[in-house]
Scaffold this motif. Sequence first.
Motif, PDB file in Angstrom:
ATOM      1  N   PRO A   1       0.805  -1.225   0.000  1.00 30.68           N
ATOM      2  CA  PRO A   1       0.000   0.000   0.000  1.00 30.68           C
ATOM      3  C   PRO A   1       0.837   1.273   0.000  1.00 30.68           C
ATOM      4  CG  PRO A   1      -0.954  -1.610   1.486  1.00 30.68           C
ATOM      5  CD  PRO A   1       0.352  -2.185   1.027  1.00 30.68           C
ATOM      6  N   LEU A   2       1.933   1.278   0.732  1.00 33.80           N
ATOM      7  CA  LEU A   2       2.783   2.475   0.767  1.00 33.80           C
ATOM      8  C   LEU A   2       3.448   2.706  -0.582  1.00 33.80           C
ATOM      9  CD1 LEU A   2       3.956   4.817   2.382  1.00 33.80           C
ATOM     10  CD2 LEU A   2       5.784   3.284   3.154  1.00 33.80           C
ATOM     11  N   HIS A   3       3.926   1.649  -1.204  1.00 31.76           N
ATOM     12  CA  HIS A   3       4.514   1.755  -2.537  1.00 31.76           C
ATOM     13  C   HIS A   3       3.518   2.380  -3.505  1.00 31.76           C
ATOM     14  CE1 HIS A   3       6.036  -0.574  -6.356  1.00 31.76           C
ATOM     15  NE2 HIS A   3       6.310   0.716  -6.410  1.00 31.76           N
ATOM     16  N   LYS A   4       2.278   1.965  -3.412  1.00 33.72           N
ATOM     17  CA  LYS A   4       1.256   2.437  -4.350  1.00 33.72           C
ATOM     18  C   LYS A   4       0.821   3.875  -4.087  1.00 33.72           C
ATOM     19  CE  LYS A   4      -0.636  -2.141  -5.397  1.00 33.72           C
ATOM     20  NZ  LYS A   4      -1.815  -3.038  -5.323  1.00 33.72           N
ATOM     21  N   VAL A   5       0.849   4.305  -2.833  1.00 32.34           N
ATOM     22  CA  VAL A   5       0.347   5.644  -2.519  1.00 32.34           C
ATOM     23  C   VAL A   5       1.398   6.725  -2.735  1.00 32.34           C
ATOM     24  CG1 VAL A   5       0.930   5.760  -0.043  1.00 32.34           C
ATOM     25  CG2 VAL A   5      -1.125   6.909  -0.878  1.00 32.34           C
ATOM     26  N   ALA A   6       2.671   6.390  -2.627  1.00 33.97           N
ATOM     27  CA  ALA A   6       3.736   7.393  -2.769  1.00 33.97           C
ATOM     28  C   ALA A   6       3.900   7.788  -4.228  1.00 33.97           C
ATOM     29  CB  ALA A   6       5.048   6.846  -2.220  1.00 33.97           C
ATOM     30  N   GLN A   7       4.044   9.088  -4.476  1.00 38.17           N
ATOM     31  CA  GLN A   7       4.274   9.566  -5.836  1.00 38.17           C
ATOM     32  C   GLN A   7       5.656   9.164  -6.346  1.00 38.17           C
ATOM     33  OE1 GLN A   7       3.737  13.831  -5.533  1.00 38.17           O
ATOM     34  NE2 GLN A   7       1.768  13.591  -4.500  1.00 38.17           N
ATOM     35  N   HIS A   8       6.616   9.137  -5.432  1.00 33.24           N
ATOM     36  CA  HIS A   8       8.003   8.827  -5.806  1.00 33.24           C
ATOM     37  C   HIS A   8       8.540   7.731  -4.867  1.00 33.24           C
ATOM     38  CE1 HIS A   8       7.723  12.439  -8.229  1.00 33.24           C
ATOM     39  NE2 HIS A   8       7.357  13.110  -7.152  1.00 33.24           N
ATOM     40  N   PRO A   9       8.148   6.486  -5.115  1.00 33.94           N
ATOM     41  CA  PRO A   9       8.521   5.397  -4.194  1.00 33.94           C
ATOM     42  C   PRO A   9       9.954   4.906  -4.382  1.00 33.94           C
ATOM     43  CG  PRO A   9       7.251   4.526  -6.020  1.00 33.94           C
ATOM     44  CD  PRO A   9       7.283   6.023  -6.206  1.00 33.94           C
ATOM     45  N   VAL A  10      10.545   4.483  -3.283  1.00 33.66           N
ATOM     46  CA  VAL A  10      11.817   3.767  -3.300  1.00 33.66           C
ATOM     47  C   VAL A  10      11.548   2.411  -2.640  1.00 33.66           C
ATOM     48  CG1 VAL A  10      14.185   3.667  -2.433  1.00 33.66           C
ATOM     49  CG2 VAL A  10      13.224   5.859  -3.209  1.00 33.66           C
ATOM     50  N   VAL A  11      11.719   1.351  -3.404  1.00 35.83           N
ATOM     51  CA  VAL A  11      11.462   0.006  -2.897  1.00 35.83           C
ATOM     52  C   VAL A  11      12.769  -0.790  -2.922  1.00 35.83           C
ATOM     53  CG1 VAL A  11      10.100  -2.097  -3.123  1.00 35.83           C
ATOM     54  CG2 VAL A  11       9.115   0.100  -3.818  1.00 35.83           C
ATOM     55  N   VAL A  12      13.202  -1.222  -1.741  1.00 36.78           N
ATOM     56  CA  VAL A  12      14.440  -1.995  -1.615  1.00 36.78           C
ATOM     57  C   VAL A  12      14.064  -3.380  -1.087  1.00 36.78           C
ATOM     58  CG1 VAL A  12      16.741  -2.096  -0.602  1.00 36.78           C
ATOM     59  CG2 VAL A  12      15.699   0.132  -1.085  1.00 36.78           C
ATOM     60  N   THR A  13      14.138  -4.368  -1.939  1.00 36.88           N
ATOM     61  CA  THR A  13      13.715  -5.713  -1.560  1.00 36.88           C
ATOM     62  C   THR A  13      14.898  -6.492  -1.002  1.00 36.88           C
ATOM     63  OG1 THR A  13      12.102  -5.645  -3.370  1.00 36.88           O
ATOM     64  CG2 THR A  13      12.526  -7.790  -2.357  1.00 36.88           C
ATOM     65  N   VAL A  14      14.943  -6.565   0.321  1.00 39.58           N
ATOM     66  CA  VAL A  14      16.080  -7.230   0.983  1.00 39.58           C
ATOM     67  C   VAL A  14      15.787  -8.688   1.330  1.00 39.58           C
ATOM     68  CG1 VAL A  14      17.043  -5.102   1.927  1.00 39.58           C
ATOM     69  CG2 VAL A  14      15.350  -6.378   3.253  1.00 39.58           C
ATOM     70  N   GLY A  15      14.546  -9.117   1.201  1.00 42.18           N
ATOM     71  CA  GLY A  15      14.204 -10.512   1.471  1.00 42.18           C
ATOM     72  C   GLY A  15      13.965 -10.793   2.947  1.00 42.18           C
ATOM     73  N   PRO A  16      13.781 -12.046   3.307  1.00 39.46           N
ATOM     74  CA  PRO A  16      13.482 -12.423   4.692  1.00 39.46           C
ATOM     75  C   PRO A  16      14.610 -12.034   5.647  1.00 39.46           C
ATOM     76  CG  PRO A  16      13.114 -14.269   3.188  1.00 39.46           C
ATOM     77  CD  PRO A  16      13.833 -13.218   2.412  1.00 39.46           C
ATOM     78  N   GLU A  17      14.219 -11.725   6.880  1.00 36.51           N
ATOM     79  CA  GLU A  17      15.205 -11.365   7.903  1.00 36.51           C
ATOM     80  C   GLU A  17      15.816 -12.625   8.525  1.00 36.51           C
ATOM     81  OE1 GLU A  17      16.315  -8.520   8.338  1.00 36.51           O
ATOM     82  OE2 GLU A  17      14.805  -7.029   7.846  1.00 36.51           O
ATOM     83  N   PHE A  18      16.988 -12.467   9.119  1.00 37.48           N
ATOM     84  CA  PHE A  18      17.655 -13.588   9.795  1.00 37.48           C
ATOM     85  C   PHE A  18      16.768 -14.122  10.915  1.00 37.48           C
ATOM     86  CE2 PHE A  18      20.591 -15.164  13.131  1.00 37.48           C
ATOM     87  CZ  PHE A  18      21.157 -16.222  12.420  1.00 37.48           C
ATOM     88  N   VAL A  19      16.227 -13.215  11.714  1.00 38.42           N
ATOM     89  CA  VAL A  19      15.183 -13.571  12.678  1.00 38.42           C
ATOM     90  C   VAL A  19      13.866 -13.203  12.017  1.00 38.42           C
ATOM     91  CG1 VAL A  19      14.198 -13.130  14.958  1.00 38.42           C
ATOM     92  CG2 VAL A  19      16.690 -13.151  14.660  1.00 38.42           C
ATOM     93  N   THR A  20      13.032 -14.164  11.747  1.00 42.55           N
ATOM     94  CA  THR A  20      11.830 -13.937  10.959  1.00 42.55           C
ATOM     95  C   THR A  20      11.033 -12.715  11.451  1.00 42.55           C
ATOM     96  OG1 THR A  20      11.638 -16.285  10.425  1.00 42.55           O
ATOM     97  CG2 THR A  20       9.638 -14.954  10.216  1.00 42.55           C
ATOM     98  N   GLY A  21      10.809 -11.771  10.540  1.00 36.79           N
ATOM     99  CA  GLY A  21       9.992 -10.598  10.827  1.00 36.79           C
ATOM    100  C   GLY A  21      10.695  -9.471  11.544  1.00 36.79           C
TER     101      GLY A  21
END
Length: 269
Positions: free
Chosen positions: A169-189
Amino acid sequence: MDFTKTTEQDSLYNHLENMSALELIQNINNEDKKVAFAVEKATPQIEVLINVIVEKLKIGGRLFYMGAGTSGRLGVLDASECPPTFGVDENMVIGLIAGGDTAIRKAVENAEDNDMQGWIDLLNHHVCKKDVVIGIAASGTTPYVIAALENCNKNGIATGCITMNLESPLHKVAQHPVVVTVGPEFVTGSSRMKAGTAQKMVLNIISTSVMVLLGKVKGNKMVDMQLSNDKLVDRGTKMIVEEINIDYNTAKELLLKYGSVRNAINNYK
């Protein structure tokens, strides 16, 4: 929600409690190595956002960071470091965190779920069309942030975001989004880990690049930094010595007289 929340996916590691200290260090470090490459992929988005910020700040606008929890704290941190580092007014870059200043040190229950407070916090700072508001949320689902950006959009205020989840939702609402896909965390979540590191890296890039483009750095030196301690006075003095080739004591006198490296150099005769 019709997107994959990678920040909540299961860790690539299991039985963490059975690992030695060295194994924990090596595995966490292996995950951290992925962050810089993920940020690199977002470079085009970051560039667009920086150019928007510079344009707004040149006409007297301000930069707002908004977030909850770790995301909010990182925004507050970056904002708080701009005045001492670059000598700008404390109101040029403003960090807002769900739950207010109390939440910087201690979690405030349900603060991030309040979808009215973010906009109220912005209105309390008299947000206007000259400003830029960047929402920061690893998940991309924080109501405090999303609703604030929605209201900004309705009122002609430029918006950006830093999030780790594509199509959130945040990606979609921002006019100028920055999305950094780092994947799953070492400790889940636990998004204070890779997601938090990525957010800090992006914030460093944004604020530093913006200040350089606004002329707050000369060569590679912080010529407008505040002289808030002896270390910085010494650093500033050495900058002057190097720039105009005078002795240390004279340079220090100039620095203390004129209050900044830039002013000391410009007023040297």
